[in-house]
Enzyme design. Sequence first.
Site, PDB file in Angstrom:
ATOM      1  N   GLU A 146      86.838 -29.603  58.131  1.00 55.89           N
ATOM      2  CA  GLU A 146      86.777 -28.687  59.100  1.00 55.89           C
ATOM      3  C   GLU A 146      86.874 -28.903  60.611  1.00 55.89           C
ATOM      4  O   GLU A 146      86.303 -29.698  61.104  1.00 55.89           O
ATOM      5  CB  GLU A 146      85.311 -27.820  58.760  1.00 55.89           C
ATOM      6  N   SER A 171      84.616 -25.146  52.786  1.00 56.91           N
ATOM      7  CA  SER A 171      84.426 -25.113  51.398  1.00 56.91           C
ATOM      8  C   SER A 171      84.294 -26.712  50.889  1.00 56.91           C
ATOM      9  O   SER A 171      84.885 -27.308  50.514  1.00 56.91           O
ATOM     10  CB  SER A 171      85.757 -24.641  50.712  1.00 56.91           C
ATOM     11  N   GLU A 172      83.036 -27.077  51.375  1.00 54.24           N
ATOM     12  CA  GLU A 172      82.738 -28.547  51.097  1.00 54.24           C
ATOM     13  C   GLU A 172      83.055 -28.951  49.723  1.00 54.24           C
ATOM     14  O   GLU A 172      83.262 -30.182  49.478  1.00 54.24           O
ATOM     15  CB  GLU A 172      81.392 -29.013  51.416  1.00 54.24           C
ATOM     16  N   ASP A 182      73.847 -33.103  56.131  1.00 53.81           N
ATOM     17  CA  ASP A 182      73.114 -32.013  55.677  1.00 53.81           C
ATOM     18  C   ASP A 182      74.171 -31.008  54.756  1.00 53.81           C
ATOM     19  O   ASP A 182      73.690 -30.175  53.909  1.00 53.81           O
ATOM     20  CB  ASP A 182      72.523 -31.153  56.761  1.00 53.81           C
ATOM     21  N   HIS A 190      69.769 -29.706  60.400  1.00 55.96           N
ATOM     22  CA  HIS A 190      70.871 -30.478  61.035  1.00 55.96           C
ATOM     23  C   HIS A 190      70.419 -31.677  61.648  1.00 55.96           C
ATOM     24  O   HIS A 190      71.079 -32.158  62.752  1.00 55.96           O
ATOM     25  CB  HIS A 190      71.678 -29.473  62.159  1.00 55.96           C
TER      26      HIS A 190
HETATM   27  C1  LIG Z   1      77.780 -25.762  54.669  1.00 53.24           C
HETATM   28  C2  LIG Z   1      78.211 -25.743  56.070  1.00 53.24           C
HETATM   29  N1  LIG Z   1      79.367 -26.237  56.380  1.00 53.24           N
HETATM   30  C3  LIG Z   1      79.687 -26.339  57.872  1.00 53.24           C
HETATM   31  C4  LIG Z   1      78.995 -26.118  58.683  1.00 53.24           C
HETATM   32  C5  LIG Z   1      79.288 -26.300  60.193  1.00 53.24           C
HETATM   33  N2  LIG Z   1      79.734 -24.702  60.817  1.00 53.24           N
HETATM   34  C6  LIG Z   1      78.475 -24.103  61.225  1.00 53.24           C
HETATM   35  S1  LIG Z   1      79.167 -22.697  61.835  1.00 53.24           S
HETATM   36  C7  LIG Z   1      80.495 -22.808  61.174  1.00 53.24           C
HETATM   37  C8  LIG Z   1      81.424 -21.664  61.231  1.00 53.24           C
HETATM   38  C9  LIG Z   1      81.230 -20.728  60.607  1.00 53.24           C
HETATM   39  O1  LIG Z   1      82.280 -19.429  60.837  1.00 53.24           O
HETATM   40  P1  LIG Z   1      81.705 -18.143  60.601  1.00 53.24           P
HETATM   41  O2  LIG Z   1      81.330 -18.022  59.065  1.00 53.24           O
HETATM   42  O3  LIG Z   1      83.029 -17.293  60.842  1.00 53.24           O
HETATM   43  O4  LIG Z   1      80.773 -17.545  61.521  1.00 53.24           O
HETATM   44  P2  LIG Z   1      80.601 -17.507  63.106  1.00 53.24           P
HETATM   45  O5  LIG Z   1      80.230 -19.073  63.554  1.00 53.24           O
HETATM   46  O6  LIG Z   1      82.054 -17.260  63.483  1.00 53.24           O
HETATM   47  O7  LIG Z   1      79.754 -16.312  63.227  1.00 53.24           O
HETATM   48  C10 LIG Z   1      80.737 -24.036  60.694  1.00 53.24           C
HETATM   49  C11 LIG Z   1      81.906 -24.649  59.907  1.00 53.24           C
HETATM   50  C12 LIG Z   1      77.596 -25.409  58.414  1.00 53.24           C
HETATM   51  N3  LIG Z   1      76.748 -25.150  59.288  1.00 53.24           N
HETATM   52  N4  LIG Z   1      77.337 -25.404  56.908  1.00 53.24           N
END
Ligand SMILES: Cc1ncc(C[n+]2csc(CCOP(=O)(O)OP(=O)(O)O)c2C)c(N)n1
Lengths: 328, 319
Positions: free
Chosen positions: A32, A61-62, A87, A131
């Site tokens: 990501e 999509s882990e 995590d 986290h």
């Molecule tokens: C399972 C998981 N993968 C990756 C992350 C890291 N992460 C935190 S927010 C985020 C982006 C999420 O985007 P979106 O769903 O569009 O929400 P927004 O932040 O735009 O509100 C990512 C990749 C996480 N917290 N949990």
Amino acid sequence: MVEQAGVNYGGAINAALRRCLAEDERTIFFGEDVGKPGGVFGVSKGLHAEFGNRVFDTPISETAMIGAGVGAAMMGMRPVVEIMWLDFAMVAFDQIVNQAANVRYVSNGKLSAPLTIRTQQGYLPGSCAQHAQNLEAFLLHVPGIRVCMPTTPQEAYDSMMSAHYCDDPVVVIENRGLYAGPKTEINIGAEPSEIGGSVLRREGSDITIVSWGPIISEVLAAGDQMPSRGIDAEIIEAVWLNPFDWNGLIRSVKKTRRLLVVHEANVTGGFGGEILARVVEWDIQVSHMRRLGLPDVVVPASPVLMNELRPSAESIVAAAVEAIWCRS
Amino acid sequence: MGNDKRVEHLRDMIEIRLFENAVFDLRVSGEYVGSTHLYNGQEAIAVGACAALGEGDAVFSTYRGHGWAMARGVPALSLFAELLNRTGGICEGRGGSAYFTAPDHGFFGENSIVGAGAPIAVGAALAAKYDDSDRVTLTAFGDGAMNQGAVTEAMNFAATFDLPVIFVCENNSYSELTPIRDMVREQDLTRRPEALGIPAQKIDGNDVVAVEAAISGAVAEIRSKSGPVFFEMMTQRLQGHYVGDPEHYRPKGEIESYKDIEPIARLRRELNSNGITDAELEQITAEASKTIDRALSQAKMLPGLEQTAVRDVREHVYG
Ligand SMILES: Cc1ncc(C[n+]2csc(CCOP(=O)(O)OP(=O)(O)O)c2C)c(N)n1
Ligand SMILES: [Mg+2]
């Protein structure tokens, strides 16, 4: 020896990834935000520009990410998959524990899954419950996966290279608090070494302290404070937890006859317990041994609360003082 | 919808905006530490949706959830206190920015794992089948979360068992640092729930009136025992993914381009043309500002967690 002047921990990992991509056509690197943005911590800066579609961003999509790494590795690629926080790998544990770890054994050695999962974990002030966990013991419980936790730029570079050329799945657990740390010269020219090994961070004769991950800085600070309390500590950093350098540990404990394990992970089920158990099983005579870790509490967001829980130089010194002056 | 209700929505949205601006300043000045995701630009979704929900309904949000907590009526004072390591914080320092939780307000919490709230919300909806309530559960998540397997599993589970849950996808066009359009082939995110048999609709998430209308309609249907509904609410975030995000990925001028369409500017304009004067609008802002300032200064006067930490820190791991 080719030296790279002035890289920090993140820069060292970037250099290792660049080398893997440059010298090994089988390398693909994805995760990501690792491609165009260069990673949330800037670790993969420039790699997408340099290596094009061999470095790319993925959906959040882990399961698909790690699974794709497993499948590509089975076909002969050398994928490096970044999972932003360990995590978050919890949502994809099937692909690590049931899949990647088993490929070689259940196929009677006909297949393997030589992928590297690069991730990072740990507590920084203000990190929240989901986290901040230290989860290495989950991985160490599973045969078939190698695990390392480098903390210096050179260790980070070397372990990434060793992981890449290892023929089995390796999880490299980094730490986000280290990425932007001090710059040092590192050697980037050496042949990648076999996986495994520890680093003797301080020589001493009174007590062996084994530790891994960024809490090592507290351990080293404690080691520096101990002479004023009449204690000369030997400090081993276990850069690799699987395979673990048991010989190095035994050699040291036979000398000091006291053992303290310090990890940031929770005490119960932590790898510290495994180390202590082996010392007992192998009948190595020690006058005292114990482990320090997080006392089985969820990581609170408030640093005020966390300061009550996390092992510190002070609590490490206190544990050593107790081992030597109260128990001998 | 009459002007009075619109004015109320405007006030609620401005309070959220000002709360988040204050949080930004506190975080940047180092008055507290920890990763922080702000709601600026998306206020119409939480405010419109919560206006349509009843007290007994349940909301599950993500880490970008300060606005959801406030829209459910959680006092700003307890949220500031949580961030500032004060006693009286909404979770007494255990949760922090990403886990505001207030079941008393029907707010079952933020969540810091992408997509993880959706299955839990489905469970809350499942419980409603057995506990004889007419509770509706709403779960909000981002565009990026659509790519998390848990969300698809949750949607199919809810569809299969006709569960009373509203899925709200807040499409702010970015999944962290990467545009969602680069991470899906089918750009219309409503087609996924549709394929699972869930009625799905795209809504202008900057239009608080449209949001409230959509959720009201869904709540009415769901209370009369129909299954899940999905909304893709189109919106934008007006700041970084987290406080401190350098936003290198953001095209120049993008934020300015939102100036007239973001929900607060938009509603102000609407009220203006409905006869509410500039002076009256300024008055609303001034009052909201006073509310937030007061909450912040009260929070700063609360005793620090230091005084209770040693005694309490291990409490609440188990019951
Ligand atoms: C399972 C998981 N993968 C990756 C992350 C890291 N992460 C935190 S927010 C985020 C982006 C999420 O985007 P979106 O769903 O569009 O929400 P927004 O932040 O735009 O509100 C990512 C990749 C996480 N917290 N949990
Ligand atoms: Mg988004």
